[in-house]
Design an enzyme around this catalytic site. Structure first.
Site, PDB file in Angstrom:
ATOM      1  N   LYS A  98     102.224  16.763  75.707  1.00 57.15           N
ATOM      2  CA  LYS A  98     103.120  17.848  75.297  1.00 57.15           C
ATOM      3  C   LYS A  98     104.113  18.288  76.392  1.00 57.15           C
ATOM      4  O   LYS A  98     105.155  17.679  76.542  1.00 57.15           O
ATOM      5  CB  LYS A  98     102.292  19.021  74.793  1.00 57.15           C
ATOM      6  CG  LYS A  98     101.380  18.567  73.619  1.00 57.15           C
ATOM      7  CD  LYS A  98     100.936  19.681  72.731  1.00 57.15           C
ATOM      8  CE  LYS A  98      99.852  19.247  71.759  1.00 57.15           C
ATOM      9  NZ  LYS A  98     100.242  19.139  70.391  1.00 57.15           N
ATOM     10  N   TYR A 114      90.065  19.205  68.960  1.00 57.75           N
ATOM     11  CA  TYR A 114      90.777  17.995  68.553  1.00 57.75           C
ATOM     12  C   TYR A 114      91.219  17.257  69.804  1.00 57.75           C
ATOM     13  O   TYR A 114      91.769  17.865  70.723  1.00 57.75           O
ATOM     14  CB  TYR A 114      91.994  18.366  67.703  1.00 57.75           C
ATOM     15  CG  TYR A 114      92.829  17.183  67.244  1.00 57.75           C
ATOM     16  CD1 TYR A 114      92.331  16.267  66.323  1.00 57.75           C
ATOM     17  CD2 TYR A 114      94.129  16.998  67.718  1.00 57.75           C
ATOM     18  CE1 TYR A 114      93.101  15.190  65.898  1.00 57.75           C
ATOM     19  CE2 TYR A 114      94.901  15.922  67.291  1.00 57.75           C
ATOM     20  CZ  TYR A 114      94.390  15.024  66.383  1.00 57.75           C
ATOM     21  OH  TYR A 114      95.152  13.960  65.955  1.00 57.75           O
ATOM     22  N   ASP A 149      90.422  18.218  78.271  1.00 53.64           N
ATOM     23  CA  ASP A 149      91.586  17.837  77.486  1.00 53.64           C
ATOM     24  C   ASP A 149      92.571  18.997  77.557  1.00 53.64           C
ATOM     25  O   ASP A 149      92.447  19.986  76.844  1.00 53.64           O
ATOM     26  CB  ASP A 149      91.166  17.539  76.043  1.00 53.64           C
ATOM     27  CG  ASP A 149      92.364  17.141  75.185  1.00 53.64           C
ATOM     28  OD1 ASP A 149      93.504  17.267  75.662  1.00 53.64           O
ATOM     29  OD2 ASP A 149      92.146  16.708  74.033  1.00 53.64           O
TER      30      ASP A 149
END
Ligand code: PMP
Length: 428
Positions: free
Chosen positions: A265, A142, A237
């Site tokens: 994050k 994702y 990523d």
């Protein structure tokens, strides 16, 4: 009616699906979400006053624990001076310097407001730099919800069984090639056919959005090799793995230098944030240095920068990553032992302070093997744990995270909860 239930009824009237992000709705565990009032350290409290040991950690950012004093102090101090100026500030330079020191492959970095913005912008940049359109991603990974990535994606799309999102033009997704994770020869075959059209490969160097799936020996190195050979870019990523798998992310752990890296994050310490960075030569194409346009009213927001900086300062202390790994190993070993004693067959994939359980007899190495896991078992496990005061992600396709705030006692209680939950499932 509990306060959570009452809020849930109200929320469903006013928010699509009652939530602002799909997995929060507990659909795949066929339940109603708890509404959270507060959290401190490793504990999270719902609006009805129940306490849970939290392994969601806000889906990754809270690596030093919730409401850490130093992070809250930094936010308060910054907020007292104003919350946003839309002008350069010192703290964004400090955070950029810290990131660049930690990640040898990053020479310049642009702050944005979410992981989605980071990956979306990195892709635009890779397309501009290579003057090519095609992107290779991997099934079950994702990379946020930008159009080009919503093809066989993990996280909420895996949870809800959405293979491709309506609303995304086929004209765009025809440029996205999604291949099985850990299958290097599949990647090489595509490069042999159309290598000169491929702008980039984007990969989660440790997959965290189909549950945790580790890269097999040689997979990431192979991606580096093949992209170099064909003049394509390699984008890591590291929105989850950055400052999680090690101080320098998965790339330092595996010794691979991608061309671009996406972060999020942890670098925002629980505030909305994202960043993308890489070689100067590539980053210099971004406006205003170059013509690749990307901007943001709140980008580099002082509150987010301060929370991120305070978090990274804690992570920089000696032994922090060793301690996180030790706790996580203690937990996963305990879970394995509980599974053995109760006769539950499962697989645990773990690296540093992230891990996933799969109710599966065989090793889990890609999305196909993830999907062979027993989802009914997961639901029973989820509610068994919740009942025993353990808060897990309400989906079989998400990672669990351990923070610095999790104590030995928390780990011990969690293992006991696992044991009793497994026993209950077996005796059913
Ligand atoms: N990339 C990865 C690897 C992620 O895990 C996520 C979010 N979980 C994103 C990108 C998107 O980040 P955000 O939700 O902040 O847009």
């Amino acid at each position: 009616m509990s306060k959570s239930e009452a809020l849930w009824q109200r929320a469903q009237k006013f928010l699509p699906g009652g939530v602002n992000s799909p997995v929060r709705a507990w659909r795949s565990v066929k339940g109603k979400p708890l509404f959270i009032e507060r959290a401190k350290g490793a504990k999270i409290y719902d609006v009805d006053g129940h306490e849970y040991i939290d392994y969601v950690c806000s889906w990754g950012p809270m690596i030093v624990g919730h409401a850490h004093e130093e992070v809250i102090e930094a936010i308060k101090h910054t907020a007292s001076k104003g919350t946003s100026f839309g002008a350069p500030t010192e703290v964004e330079v400090e955070l950029a310097e810290m990131i660049i020191k930690a990640f040898p492959s990053i020479e310049k970095v642009r702050m944005v407001n979410s992981g989605t913005e980071a990956t979306m912008s990195a892709l635009r940049l890779a397309r501009a730099y290579t003057q090519r359109d095609k992107v290779i991603k991997f099934d079950g990974c994702y990379h946020g919800h930008a159009d080009s990535f919503l093809v066989k994606a993990g996280s909420g799309l895996a949870t809800l069984g959405i293979p491709a999102s309506p609303g995304v033009p086929e004209d765009l997704t025809k440029h996205t090639i999604s291949l099985p994770y850990n299958d290097l020869s599949g990647v090489e075959d595509v490069f042999v056919q159309i290598g000169k059209e491929i702008a980039c490969i984007i990969v989660e160097p440790v997959a965290g959005n189909m549950g945790v799936v580790l890269p097999e020996e040689g997979f990431l190195k192979g991606l580096r090799r093949v992209t170099q050979r064909y003049g394509s870019l390699l984008i890591f990523d590291e929105v989850i793995t950055g400052f999680r798998v090690s101080w320098g992310g998965a790339q330092v752990h595996y010794g691979i230098n991608p061309d671009l890296t996406c972060l999020g994050k942890i670098i925002g310490g629980g505030m909305p944030v994202g960043a993308y960075g890489g070689k100067k030569e590539i980053m210099s194409l971004i406006a205003p240095e170059g013509q690749v346009y990307q901007a943001g009213t709140l980008s580099g927001n002082p509150l987010a920068m301060s929370a991120g900086l305070a978090t990274l300062k804690i992570l920089q202390r000696p032994e922090v990553y060793k301690e996180l790994e030790k706790k996580t190993k203690q937990l996963t070993e305990g879970i394995k032992q509980a599974a053995k004693e109760t006769g539950i067959s499962l697989q645990i994939n773990q690296i540093a302070s992230m891990f996933s359980l799969f109710f599966n007899d065989r090793p889990v190495t890609d999305y196909k093997s993830v999907l062979k896991s027993n989802s009914d078992m997961f639901i029973k496990y989820f509610y068994g744990m919740l009942k025993r005061g353990i808060y897990l992600a309400p989906s079989a396709y998400e990672a669990s995270f351990v923070s610095l705030a999790h104590t030995d006692e928390d780990i011990k209680r969690t293992i006991e909860a696992v044991y009793h939950t497994f026993k209950e499932i077996k005796e059913e």
